[in-house]
Design an enzyme around this catalytic site. Sequence first.
Site, PDB file in Angstrom:
ATOM      1  CB  SER A 233      -0.969  -0.040   1.189  1.00 39.11           C
ATOM      2  OG  SER A 233      -1.990   0.913   1.058  1.00 39.11           O
ATOM      3  CD  GLU A 351      -5.370  -4.226  -3.985  1.00 34.83           C
ATOM      4  OE1 GLU A 351      -5.364  -4.039  -2.741  1.00 34.83           O
ATOM      5  OE2 GLU A 351      -4.358  -4.530  -4.622  1.00 34.83           O
ATOM      6  CG  HIS A 453      -5.452  -2.794   0.437  1.00 29.06           C
ATOM      7  ND1 HIS A 453      -4.707  -2.527  -0.685  1.00 29.06           N
ATOM      8  CD2 HIS A 453      -4.997  -1.940   1.395  1.00 29.06           C
ATOM      9  CE1 HIS A 453      -3.851  -1.549  -0.429  1.00 29.06           C
ATOM     10  NE2 HIS A 453      -4.002  -1.185   0.848  1.00 29.06           N
TER      11      HIS A 453
END
Length: 546
Positions: A233, A351, A453
């Site tokens: 990220s 995600e 994610h």
Amino acid sequence: MDTPSQTRRALVTGAAALAAYAALPRAGFAAEKRSPVVTTTNGKVRGYVDGEVNVFKGLRYGADTGGARRFQAPVKPEPWTDVKDALAYGAASMQTGKGEDGETLSEDCLFLNVWTPAKVSKKDGLAGSSLNDGGKRPVMFYIHGGAYNGGSGSSPWYEGTRLAKRGDVVVVTVNHRLNAFGYLYLARLFNDPTVADSGNAGQLDLVLALQWVRDNIAAFGGDPGRVMLFGQSGGGAKIATLMAMPAAKGLFHRAATMSGQQVTAGGPFNATKRAKLFLDKLGAKDLAALRALPAEQMLNGLKAVDPVAGSGGVYMGPVLDERSLDRHPFFPDASPVGLSVPMMCGNTHDETKGFIGWDASTFPKTWDEVIARLPGQFNARIDIDPETVVAFYRRTYPNYSPADVYFAASTAGRSWKAAIIQDEERARAGAPAFAYQVNWKSPVQGGIFGAPHTIDIGLVFGTLDAKGSIVGTGPESVAMSNTMSDAFIAFARAGDPNGGSLPKWEPYTLPRRQTMVFDTTSRMEDDPRGAEREFFNRVPFTQFGT
């Protein structure tokens, strides 16, 4: 004077440090026989042994960034002559919300952590032992996520013991300045050389940490010529930015971005607009007043509404300041600074399922709800009619439910498109990336969250049983973790992820777009989700914050 909350954090951290000390292997530690001591360029440090791995936490790589040094580029710490204990994590950067359990937040946050399987050897009959065994192990340097606003290197998800042992590698995690402390661009507001680097101070912290690795990691059994950056990220975005920074060139030799991309940096005029609103929110009229504010009070400025996005808190991130960053990382092409570095670029299939708090009740249930909610997920990254998006997905995937379409479209438009840009620009430059996509589903709540994610963090580190883990501990979880860990370890070792149980992993080239799909049975695919990629190519992608 410490605020009450700072005092509470210090007390909690002190208790955590004592608990960590008490948990050390007492049989050898009481006499300091199993306490590895390493001489660094700053001074000697003492760690501890966890099984077959030597652990050093809270190693100082930079001086305190508070007081008059707020907003300045980092500097090395003053050397010491005693032996510093490295038994507990150092403070994390000031940030809104809470850090990890019992974690101190402070401007004095330039610390890193090392896990190494280097063999301990007694030295000169002294208490303690050294680690410089000449192992020359690959170094896996992890940069935490949390955008540019939060997080730290002390998350249990990033605990490096298993990865270091499995791969015979040295694992490093790092803290650096975040949000306004690391990215508030003041150079156009104040004609003062001490803030010339304020817009990228957090990035320069990472450069200083990498210089520490270059100068010291051999003493921990690592190879300073084989340093791999990997980060998820915001960590991946910081890595992409470092790949365009001349000051970072030569300090790392492989790079892996995990669901984190930085196509463009913030421009100086937008960054100045944000800085003005930040100062207005705080009522600070000049640089002296801004530096005099208590660190916790500084965080209130982040509540200003972002003047570019028009919503949410004011954005802080890297800035095209023409000093440490003189071009965008992947616009108009891949920065030449990073082209010699082998790159891995990954994303997960679902995600945005990781952004809803693991609450299935928030899944959209009707097509009207999908249309209403999609613009908020796109958040100006792409500007497209949501009804057109929904119609495309319903034609392309007629069996998709409203929730399926919502998460597929928001994933494709929010971050995956930026990953594709990075892959494509590397391919065009003749330095292709190894692209991957995680399809393997989290077992949480029967798999309804797919591959969200952050799922690749626990799989790569092997921290399957860490607090809050979403990857599970069953046989399939272990197998998937071993596969991903081994690919990352191979990449750290040789700049190529091949050699483990995966099928042959080809680099991403045009027009094929070869991608490794991690799943129960992993496979290579050409242009996965190609129809979605082509659909979203009708509109430009705007990196958030730029």
